[in-house]
Design a protein around this motif. Structure first.
Motif, short mmCIF file in Angstrom:
data_model
loop_
_atom_site.label_atom_id
_atom_site.label_comp_id
_atom_site.label_asym_id
_atom_site.label_seq_id
_atom_site.Cartn_x
_atom_site.Cartn_y
_atom_site.Cartn_z
N ARG A 1 0.84 -1.21 0.00
CA ARG A 1 0.00 0.00 0.00
C ARG A 1 0.87 1.26 0.00
N ILE A 2 1.98 1.23 0.78
CA ILE A 2 2.88 2.39 0.82
C ILE A 2 3.48 2.63 -0.57
N LEU A 3 3.76 1.54 -1.29
CA LEU A 3 4.35 1.66 -2.63
C LEU A 3 3.40 2.32 -3.62
N THR A 4 2.09 2.09 -3.46
CA THR A 4 1.17 2.46 -4.53
C THR A 4 0.17 3.55 -4.17
N GLU A 5 -0.26 3.64 -2.88
CA GLU A 5 -1.42 4.50 -2.57
C GLU A 5 -1.16 5.99 -2.42
N PRO A 6 -0.12 6.42 -1.64
CA PRO A 6 0.00 7.86 -1.38
C PRO A 6 0.19 8.68 -2.65
N LYS A 7 -0.02 10.00 -2.50
CA LYS A 7 0.09 10.88 -3.66
C LYS A 7 1.53 10.86 -4.21
N ASN A 8 2.49 10.81 -3.28
CA ASN A 8 3.89 10.77 -3.72
C ASN A 8 4.49 9.38 -3.48
N GLN B 1 6.68 8.06 -8.15
CA GLN B 1 7.89 8.87 -8.34
C GLN B 1 8.72 8.32 -9.49
N TYR B 2 8.86 6.99 -9.55
CA TYR B 2 9.67 6.40 -10.63
C TYR B 2 8.93 6.50 -11.97
N GLN B 3 7.59 6.39 -11.94
CA GLN B 3 6.83 6.56 -13.18
C GLN B 3 7.04 7.98 -13.72
N GLU C 1 3.77 -5.55 -12.17
CA GLU C 1 2.76 -6.59 -11.95
C GLU C 1 2.50 -6.70 -10.45
N PRO C 2 1.26 -7.05 -10.06
CA PRO C 2 0.94 -7.16 -8.62
C PRO C 2 1.89 -8.09 -7.86
N GLN C 3 2.27 -9.21 -8.49
CA GLN C 3 3.18 -10.14 -7.81
C GLN C 3 4.56 -9.50 -7.60
N LEU D 1 5.11 -6.35 -7.00
CA LEU D 1 5.01 -5.44 -5.85
C LEU D 1 5.17 -6.21 -4.55
N SER D 2 4.52 -7.40 -4.49
CA SER D 2 4.64 -8.22 -3.27
C SER D 2 6.08 -8.67 -3.07
N ALA D 3 6.75 -9.01 -4.17
CA ALA D 3 8.15 -9.45 -4.06
C ALA D 3 9.04 -8.31 -3.58
N ILE D 4 8.77 -7.08 -4.06
CA ILE D 4 9.55 -5.91 -3.60
C ILE D 4 9.33 -5.70 -2.11
#
Length: 330
Positions: free
Chosen positions: A250-257, A262-264, A277-279, A281-284
Motif C-alpha cells: 500500500r505504501i508503494l502504490t497508494e499515497p500521492k507521492n 515517483q519512478y513513473q 505486476e501485482p506479484q 510489488l509483493s516481491a519488492i
C-alpha cells in the motif's frame, strides 16, 4: 497501517483542543471555583526504524491549527555546552506561531530521536553526560510546565517576556533499538535448566513477536537508560508495529507521492511508461522486509532493481513501456 498510534495521537490532539476551549471559556465563566482543571497527557511513541513516527508527527503538523514544532533530541546539550539547549525547542515553537506568545503556549512539540538521550548502561556516570542524561534532566521541567525566559532567543519574539509551557503538548518519538532484547528477557524468561530433562530452546520461540513493542512498560525504558522522572512525565506510551507485506505494498502504490509514482514520473521524462505486476510489488515488499529498515527499505530495493534500466533506457530508441515482473525482482 499503525492504527493504534493514529488513534492515540488523534485522541490526544482532540483532547488538547477541548482543553484549549475550556481554558479560554473559563476566563468568562464566573463560577471558576467548581471548574475541574484538565491536565495534559504527553505521549511517547516507540517503534522500529522506518515505521512512520516522524511521518505521523509531520502529517499531524499539517492538519492541526495550533503551532507545531519538530525538534531533534540529538542536537541538544546541557546549558552552557556547545550545541542547542532545551529552551531552543520553545523558541522554535514561538517562531512557528509568528511570535504570538499566547498562541505558542497552546502549541504541540514533537521531539524526535528521544532514545539517543539514553545513558549507556544503568550505572551512574563518573563523567558528565552532557548530551544524554543531562538533557533528560533539563527536559523535566520544560515538559511538565514552567516559565521560560525568552531573552533574545527567538527571532520573532516581540519582547523578551516569559513563555509558559504548562499547556504545550509534548510528543516524543524514538526507535529504541535494543529495547526488544530487554522486552524478550522480561516476557520470556530463559530456559536455564541443564541435564537430560531440560527442554532445548526452540528457534520458533526466539522469533521476534511483531507486537513486542506494544508490551513496553516504564520499567523496560528505565533499563534502556531513561531516567524514571523523565518516563513519568510521558503517561501515554504507544508502540508502532513492524510493517507487514500488505502495508508495504500500500505504501508503494497508494499515497500521492508513492514511490512507484515517483519512478513513473522519472520514466515519463523519457516518454516511457513504467508498469509493475501485482506479484512484483509483493516481491519488492518481501525484499524490503528482509532488509529490516521499514518503509525506507523500499527505495533501496527499487533503486537496485531499476538502476541498470534507468542507465540503458535514455539511449534506447522505440521503447514505449518498461514492465516489471516478479521474476525480475527475485
Amino acid at each position: 497501517g499503525q492504527d493504534a498510534a493514529k488513534l492515540t495521537l488523534a485522541v490526544a490532539v482532540y483532547n488538547h483542543y477541548k482543553r484549549l476551549q475550556a481554558e479560554t471559556g473559563a476566563a468568562e465563566n464566573a463560577m471558576s471555583d467548581e471548574r475541574v482543571e484538565v491536565e495534559k497527557s504527553n505521549i511517547l511513541l516507540l517503534g522500529p526504524s522506518g515505521t512512520g513516527k516522524t511521518l505521523l508527527a509531520g502529517t499531524l503538523a499539517k492538519i492541526v491549527g495550533v503551532p507545531f514544532a519538530i525538534a531533534d533530541a540529538t542536537t541538544l546539550t546541557q546549558a552552557g555546552y556547545v550545541g542547542e539547549d532545551v529552551d531552543s525547542i520553545v523558541s522554535r515553537l514561538l517562531d512557528a506561531a509568528d511570535g504570538n506568545r499566547e498562541l505558542a503556549e497552546w502549541g504541540i512539540v514533537y521531539i524526535d530521536e528521544i532514545d539517543k538521550l539514553a545513558r549507556a548502561g544503568e550505572s551512574a556516570h563518573a563523567t558528565r553526560d552532557v548530551s544524554g542524561e543531562g538533557v533528560q534532566q533539563a527536559l523535566l521541567k520544560l515538559v511538565e510546565g514552567t516559565r521560560i525566559k525568552l531573552a533574545e532567543r527567538s527571532r520573532k519574539a516581540q519582547d523578551g517576556g516569559a513563555l509558559d509551557t504548562r499547556n504545550i503538548l509534548f510528543i516524543a518519538g524514538g526507535a529504541f533499538a535494543g529495547l526488544e532484547k530487554i522486552l524478550t528477557r522480561r516476557l520470556r524468561p530463559r530456559n536455564t535448566a541443564i541435564g537430560f530433562h531440560s527442554m532445548p530452546d526452540s528457534s520458533e520461540e526466539q522469533k521476534a513477536d511483531p507486537d513486542l513493542f506494544a508490551q513496553t512498560r516504564p520499567d523496560d525504558l528505565r533499563h534502556f537508560g531513561l531516567i524514571p522522572e523523565f518516563i513519568g512525565r510521558f503517561p501515554v506510551i504507544t508502540a508502532l508495529q513492524e510493517l507487514d507485506e500488505a502495508t508495504l505494498v500500500r505504501i508503494l502504490t497508494e499515497p500521492k507521492n508513492a514511490l512507484i509514482r515517483q519512478y513513473q514520473q522519472l520514466f515519463s521524462f523519457e516518454q516511457i511508461g513504467l508498469e509493475f505486476e501485482p506479484q512484483a510489488l509483493s516481491a519488492i515488499a518481501r525484499d524490503a522486509m528482509d532488509r529490516g529498515t521499514g518503509a525506507r527499505g523500499l527505495r533501496s530495493v527499487l533503486e537496485a532493481l531499476l538502476k541498470q534500466v534507468m542507465y540503458d533506457l535514455p539511449s534506447e530508441k522505440d521503447v514505449e513501456c518498461c514492465r516489471v515482473s516478479e521474476a525480475v525482482v527475485t
